[in-house]
Scaffold this motif. Structure first.
Motif, PDB file in Angstrom:
ATOM      1  N   SER A 141      -3.616   6.673   0.515  1.00  0.00           N
ATOM      2  CA  SER A 141      -4.813   7.223  -0.122  1.00  0.00           C
ATOM      3  C   SER A 141      -4.502   8.591  -0.723  1.00  0.00           C
ATOM      4  O   SER A 141      -3.699   9.357  -0.185  1.00  0.00           O
ATOM      5  CB  SER A 141      -5.940   7.362   0.905  1.00  0.00           C
ATOM      6  OG  SER A 141      -6.280   6.100   1.456  1.00  0.00           O
ATOM      7  N   THR A 175      -6.392  11.919  -3.385  1.00  0.00           N
ATOM      8  CA  THR A 175      -7.523  12.419  -4.155  1.00  0.00           C
ATOM      9  C   THR A 175      -7.019  12.835  -5.524  1.00  0.00           C
ATOM     10  O   THR A 175      -5.858  13.227  -5.696  1.00  0.00           O
ATOM     11  CB  THR A 175      -8.216  13.619  -3.476  1.00  0.00           C
ATOM     12  OG1 THR A 175      -7.269  14.654  -3.232  1.00  0.00           O
ATOM     13  CG2 THR A 175      -8.880  13.189  -2.182  1.00  0.00           C
ATOM     14  N   LEU A 182     -11.618   9.844  -4.271  1.00  0.00           N
ATOM     15  CA  LEU A 182     -10.672   9.243  -3.341  1.00  0.00           C
ATOM     16  C   LEU A 182     -10.147   7.943  -3.949  1.00  0.00           C
ATOM     17  O   LEU A 182     -10.922   7.073  -4.355  1.00  0.00           O
ATOM     18  CB  LEU A 182     -11.356   8.956  -2.002  1.00  0.00           C
ATOM     19  CG  LEU A 182     -10.477   8.402  -0.883  1.00  0.00           C
ATOM     20  CD1 LEU A 182      -9.369   9.384  -0.523  1.00  0.00           C
ATOM     21  CD2 LEU A 182     -11.322   8.080   0.347  1.00  0.00           C
ATOM     22  N   GLU A 191      -7.163   4.792  -3.580  1.00  0.00           N
ATOM     23  CA  GLU A 191      -6.129   4.087  -2.816  1.00  0.00           C
ATOM     24  C   GLU A 191      -5.199   3.381  -3.803  1.00  0.00           C
ATOM     25  O   GLU A 191      -5.658   2.824  -4.803  1.00  0.00           O
ATOM     26  CB  GLU A 191      -6.777   3.074  -1.873  1.00  0.00           C
ATOM     27  CG  GLU A 191      -7.682   3.733  -0.839  1.00  0.00           C
ATOM     28  CD  GLU A 191      -8.541   2.744  -0.062  1.00  0.00           C
ATOM     29  OE1 GLU A 191      -8.937   3.081   1.065  1.00  0.00           O
ATOM     30  OE2 GLU A 191      -8.817   1.650  -0.583  1.00  0.00           O
ATOM     31  N   SER A 218       0.817  -1.212   0.000  1.00  0.00           N
ATOM     32  CA  SER A 218       0.000   0.000   0.000  1.00  0.00           C
ATOM     33  C   SER A 218       0.854   1.267   0.000  1.00  0.00           C
ATOM     34  O   SER A 218       1.803   1.394   0.777  1.00  0.00           O
ATOM     35  CB  SER A 218      -0.926   0.013   1.219  1.00  0.00           C
ATOM     36  OG  SER A 218      -1.596   1.246   1.314  1.00  0.00           O
ATOM     37  N   HIS A 244      -6.885  -1.008  -5.892  1.00  0.00           N
ATOM     38  CA  HIS A 244      -7.411   0.232  -5.315  1.00  0.00           C
ATOM     39  C   HIS A 244      -8.289  -0.029  -4.095  1.00  0.00           C
ATOM     40  O   HIS A 244      -9.253   0.707  -3.852  1.00  0.00           O
ATOM     41  CB  HIS A 244      -8.197   1.013  -6.373  1.00  0.00           C
ATOM     42  CG  HIS A 244      -7.357   1.568  -7.474  1.00  0.00           C
ATOM     43  ND1 HIS A 244      -6.324   2.463  -7.253  1.00  0.00           N
ATOM     44  CD2 HIS A 244      -7.376   1.361  -8.814  1.00  0.00           C
ATOM     45  CE1 HIS A 244      -5.756   2.775  -8.411  1.00  0.00           C
ATOM     46  NE2 HIS A 244      -6.376   2.122  -9.365  1.00  0.00           N
TER      47      HIS A 244
END
Length: 248
Positions: free
Chosen positions: A10, A12, A38, A40, A7, A238
């Motif tokens: 997050s 935008t 948003l 990820e 990961s 995502h």
């Protein structure tokens, strides 16, 4: 197989296609620019009987002059990035291909992030990226895919080393591809941006940001049914909350 989500956090994104870090504990989506989504970001590391695979390469950012975030995440998992043997690229949008290479001071220039890996990319996706350019494709970050001997340009559908099947799906971008990794009786499916989140697999809707949203919707339905029947493991690029889903 050992599956390690990598990961990157997050973000935008709005019509500018810029990825702006987003901390859910303190940031508010409604305070971002109109139309912000948003997103990820989560590449994967998959360790098989004969390979260490990276599935897509993230945004390609680094912190405080350190290694790329994807390299740091791999090292945090106890693996040296130089041990990666294959990089499987679904497509070349900047949130999936930003980490294919990094700038080097000595010698100056760009070098492949994974020095001992073969990078697998669709030839027509690479051509399309240079034809289309910004904002979705950052061509200066993709130059190494045209010049490096580490790159294997794929043409259509096929199989890598007898156990990794790739198929041009062409729904999110015109030459987007998906992968099935079958090792020791286990099947892992990686659908990139055509299978990005668990929630999307369970719903029928057309994404406006897809090249062919209707086709994406139908493919998700098809893959979900096949996965349930054959006990696939789904990897979601995502979806940080549910990176891996298995019917088994």
């Amino acid at each position: 197989m050992k599956i390690i989500p990598l990961s990157e956090g997050s973000f935008t994104i709005d019509k500018t296609k810029l990825f702006v870090p987003f901390d859910p504990s303190k940031d508010q989506l409604q305070k971002r620019s109109s139309g912000s989504l948003l997103v990820e970001i989560q590449p994967f590391l998959v360790v098989t009987a004969g390979d260490i695979l990276v599935l897509d390469t993230g945004l390609g950012f680094s912190n405080a002059d350190g290694p790329l975030q994807i390299q740091k995440n791999i090292m945090d998992a106890g693996i040296n990035p130089s041990e990666v043997t294959k990089v499987l690229l679904t497509h070349l949008h900047k949130d999936h291909a930003g980490g294919i290479s990094a700038e080097s001071e000595n010698p100056p220039g760009s070098k492949m992030t994974f020095s001992n890996a073969t990078y697998y990319v669709q030839k027509k996706e690479l051509e399309f990226a240079f034809e289309k350019g910004l904002p979705s494709y950052v061509v200066k970050e993709l130059e190494s895919l045209k010049t490096s001997s580490q790159v294997s340009l794929l043409d259509g559908n096929g199989i890598i080393d007898g156990y990794i099947t790739y198929e041009v799906s062409g729904a999110h971008s015109p030459y987007h591809q998906v992968f099935w990794i079958v090792d020791e009786g286990e099947t892992v499916f990686f659908g990139g941006d055509e299978s990005p989140q668990l929630q999307q697999m369970k719903s029928r809707f057309v994404n406006k940001y897809d090249f062919n949203g209707k086709k994406s919707m139908e493919l998700r339905k098809k893959w979900w049914a096949e996965g349930e029947k054959n006990n696939w493991k789904f990897l979601f690029y995502h979806d940080i909350k549910t990176p891996v889903f298995s019917f088994a």
